[in-house]
Design an enzyme around this catalytic site. Structure first.
Site, PDB file in Angstrom:
ATOM      1  N   GLY A  11       0.831  -1.209   0.000  1.00 51.37           N
ATOM      2  CA  GLY A  11       0.000   0.000   0.000  1.00 51.37           C
ATOM      3  C   GLY A  11       0.858   1.249   0.000  1.00 51.37           C
ATOM      4  O   GLY A  11       1.874   1.296   0.690  1.00 51.37           O
ATOM      5  N   ARG A  72       0.946  -5.052  -5.558  1.00 55.26           N
ATOM      6  CA  ARG A  72       1.070  -6.276  -4.773  1.00 55.26           C
ATOM      7  C   ARG A  72       1.347  -7.362  -5.814  1.00 55.26           C
ATOM      8  O   ARG A  72       0.689  -7.407  -6.851  1.00 55.26           O
ATOM      9  CB  ARG A  72      -0.213  -6.540  -3.995  1.00 55.26           C
ATOM     10  CG  ARG A  72      -0.590  -5.338  -3.102  1.00 55.26           C
ATOM     11  CD  ARG A  72      -1.427  -5.711  -1.918  1.00 55.26           C
ATOM     12  NE  ARG A  72      -2.191  -4.571  -1.404  1.00 55.26           N
ATOM     13  CZ  ARG A  72      -1.847  -3.846  -0.347  1.00 55.26           C
ATOM     14  NH1 ARG A  72      -0.753  -4.103   0.318  1.00 55.26           N
ATOM     15  NH2 ARG A  72      -2.609  -2.851   0.058  1.00 55.26           N
ATOM     16  N   ASP A 103       5.523  -4.838   6.142  1.00 53.95           N
ATOM     17  CA  ASP A 103       6.139  -6.109   6.544  1.00 53.95           C
ATOM     18  C   ASP A 103       6.170  -7.149   5.429  1.00 53.95           C
ATOM     19  O   ASP A 103       7.129  -7.914   5.309  1.00 53.95           O
ATOM     20  CB  ASP A 103       5.480  -6.672   7.818  1.00 53.95           C
ATOM     21  CG  ASP A 103       3.978  -6.822   7.701  1.00 53.95           C
ATOM     22  OD1 ASP A 103       3.404  -6.361   6.694  1.00 53.95           O
ATOM     23  OD2 ASP A 103       3.373  -7.395   8.626  1.00 53.95           O
ATOM     24  N   THR A 125       4.285   2.834   5.400  1.00 53.24           N
ATOM     25  CA  THR A 125       2.886   2.408   5.569  1.00 53.24           C
ATOM     26  C   THR A 125       2.186   3.356   6.531  1.00 53.24           C
ATOM     27  O   THR A 125       2.796   3.784   7.521  1.00 53.24           O
ATOM     28  CB  THR A 125       2.779   0.958   6.098  1.00 53.24           C
ATOM     29  OG1 THR A 125       1.426   0.731   6.544  1.00 53.24           O
ATOM     30  CG2 THR A 125       3.706   0.657   7.253  1.00 53.24           C
ATOM     31  N   ASP A 127      -0.060   2.498   8.491  1.00 53.72           N
ATOM     32  CA  ASP A 127      -0.603   1.727   9.623  1.00 53.72           C
ATOM     33  C   ASP A 127       0.197   1.849  10.926  1.00 53.72           C
ATOM     34  O   ASP A 127      -0.332   1.572  11.993  1.00 53.72           O
ATOM     35  CB  ASP A 127      -0.685   0.237   9.254  1.00 53.72           C
ATOM     36  CG  ASP A 127      -1.625  -0.010   8.078  1.00 53.72           C
ATOM     37  OD1 ASP A 127      -2.465   0.858   7.804  1.00 53.72           O
ATOM     38  OD2 ASP A 127      -1.500  -1.070   7.426  1.00 53.72           O
ATOM     39  N   ASP A 129       2.346  -0.197  11.973  1.00 49.68           N
ATOM     40  CA  ASP A 129       2.181  -1.527  12.568  1.00 49.68           C
ATOM     41  C   ASP A 129       3.474  -2.335  12.640  1.00 49.68           C
ATOM     42  O   ASP A 129       3.441  -3.555  12.798  1.00 49.68           O
ATOM     43  CB  ASP A 129       1.118  -2.318  11.785  1.00 49.68           C
ATOM     44  CG  ASP A 129       1.484  -2.482  10.308  1.00 49.68           C
ATOM     45  OD1 ASP A 129       2.438  -1.823   9.838  1.00 49.68           O
ATOM     46  OD2 ASP A 129       0.812  -3.259   9.612  1.00 49.68           O
ATOM     47  N   ARG A 171      -5.298  -1.916   9.345  1.00 48.96           N
ATOM     48  CA  ARG A 171      -5.287  -3.401   9.392  1.00 48.96           C
ATOM     49  C   ARG A 171      -5.570  -3.850  10.810  1.00 48.96           C
ATOM     50  O   ARG A 171      -6.561  -3.448  11.380  1.00 48.96           O
ATOM     51  CB  ARG A 171      -3.951  -3.958   8.902  1.00 48.96           C
ATOM     52  CG  ARG A 171      -3.851  -3.914   7.399  1.00 48.96           C
ATOM     53  CD  ARG A 171      -2.612  -4.643   6.944  1.00 48.96           C
ATOM     54  NE  ARG A 171      -2.209  -4.159   5.645  1.00 48.96           N
ATOM     55  CZ  ARG A 171      -2.160  -4.914   4.562  1.00 48.96           C
ATOM     56  NH1 ARG A 171      -2.474  -6.171   4.613  1.00 48.96           N
ATOM     57  NH2 ARG A 171      -1.789  -4.386   3.415  1.00 48.96           N
TER      58      ARG A 171
END
Ligand code: ADP
Ligand code: F6P
Length: 319
Positions: A11, A72, A103, A125, A127, A129, A171
């Protein structure tokens, strides 16, 4: 090390362009040749490489998205796919690769490093995360985008004395909901890391009404359940008109914030330094304000910890 390449994968995130710019300009400054790879690992497999110079990255630091495009690529998850990518890099004489992504992209980079290509990952990202780094490139800008939306929703939900449920991305990570919720003064923050009691939420909303609150803003991280279903439940249980807003991909766009531009610039610079030091299979991060680098395997095996203290503060401040 004579020639390196750079790609963005997974993303997109605001600040990826600033990172590309930093990699290209640092590499040129240090006498390296640089190639851009289009469409992430897909472009690597298909040989979509082109030479980059200082001008290739002019006027992009302020732009969202990624000038290299992203993708992707399921084929890269196969050994044959990765071998094709390694062959392409060999043909172009590229011996180092900077991968900007999350990741999944890092796992790909680690596997590629086993085929003789030096790889360095930069965390791109929204996120936030990735456990090994305090911040990822794009998180801060996404927060500001969410905050802007919350401010606007507050206006209209106050006018109508409604409850507003705002679903944000991330996510399985609740950082966007938590940080934007604190900054936007949300009455409730629902994240995957914490148990959530729907009835308790309705109680908080009703108590707020008794205290004279004009509206209630509830931040909901994606993946816990839909905002529409929650809005319907809250309206039924409290009798207060409730609307759901799913912010969606708007959170991934926009001009990067100062924080993300500076972070991306520092990280891009570090990636090239690491390649010149002969390092491979490492990821760049930031911890307590210092730029760090860690082995990819070790970085990915660190378990993510939720900021309990910030969550506790949000509970106190929302009452
Ligand atoms: P992100 O990098 O943001 O986590 P994805 O998980 O979609 O995004 O991963 C981006 C790309 O990285 C994938 O499309 C694939 O090409 C590559 N990738 C992801 N997981 C693996 C894996 N286990 N092995 C090899 N490549 C992978
Ligand atoms: O990882 C970034 C992210 O925006 C997540 O927050 C979200 O779950 C996902 O990507 C959406 O992916 P896509 O762009 O494929 O819909």
């Amino acid at each position: 090390m004579r020639k390196i390449a750079v790609l963005t994968s997974g993303g997109d995130a605001p600040g990826m362009n600033a990172a590309i710019r930093a990699v290209v300009r640092t590499a040129l400054d240090k006498g390296l040749e640089v190639m851009g790879v289009q469409r992430g690992y897909s472009g690597l497999i298909n040989g979509e490489l082109f030479p980059m110079d200082r001008h290739s990255v002019s006027d992009i630091i302020q732009k969202g998205g990624t000038i290299l495009r992203t993708a992707r690529c399921p084929e890269f998850k196969t050994e044959e796919g990765r071998q094709k990518a390694a062959n392409v890099l060999k043909v172009y004489g590229v011996d180092g690769l900077v991968v900007i992504g999350g990741d999944g992209s890092f796992t790909g980079a680690r596997l590629l490093s086993k085929l003789g290509v030096a790889t360095i990952g930069l965390p791109g990202t929204i996120d936030n995360d990735l456990a090994y780094t305090d911040y990822t490139i794009g998180f801060d800008t996404a927060l500001n985008t969410v905050l802007d939306a919350i401010n606007k929703l507050r206006d209209t939900s106050s006018s109508h004395e409604r409850v507003s449920i705002v679903e944000v991305m991330g996510r399985s990570c609740g950082d966007i909901a938590l940080h934007a919720g604190i900054a936007g003064g949300a009455e409730g923050i629902i994240v995957p890391e914490k148990e959530f009691d729907q009835e308790q939420l309705c109680k908080v909303i009703l108590e707020g009404k008794l205290k004279g609150k004009l509206h209630n803003l509830i931040m909901l991280a994606e993946g816990i359940g839909g905002a529409n279903e929650l809005a319907q439940y809250v309206e039924e249980m409290t009798g207060i008109e409730t609307r759901a807003t799913i912010l969606g991909h708007i959170q991934r766009g926009g001009s990067p914030s100062v924080f993300d531009r500076v972070l991306a610039s520092r990280m891009g610079y570090k990636a090239v330094e690491l390649l010149l030091e002969g390092k491979s299979a490492r990821v760049v991060g930031i911890r307590e304000g210092k730029i760090t680098d860690d082995d990819i395997d070790e970085a990915l095996s660190i378990e993510r910890t939720f900021d309990e203290e910030l969550y506790a503060i949000s509970k106190v401040l929302s009452h």
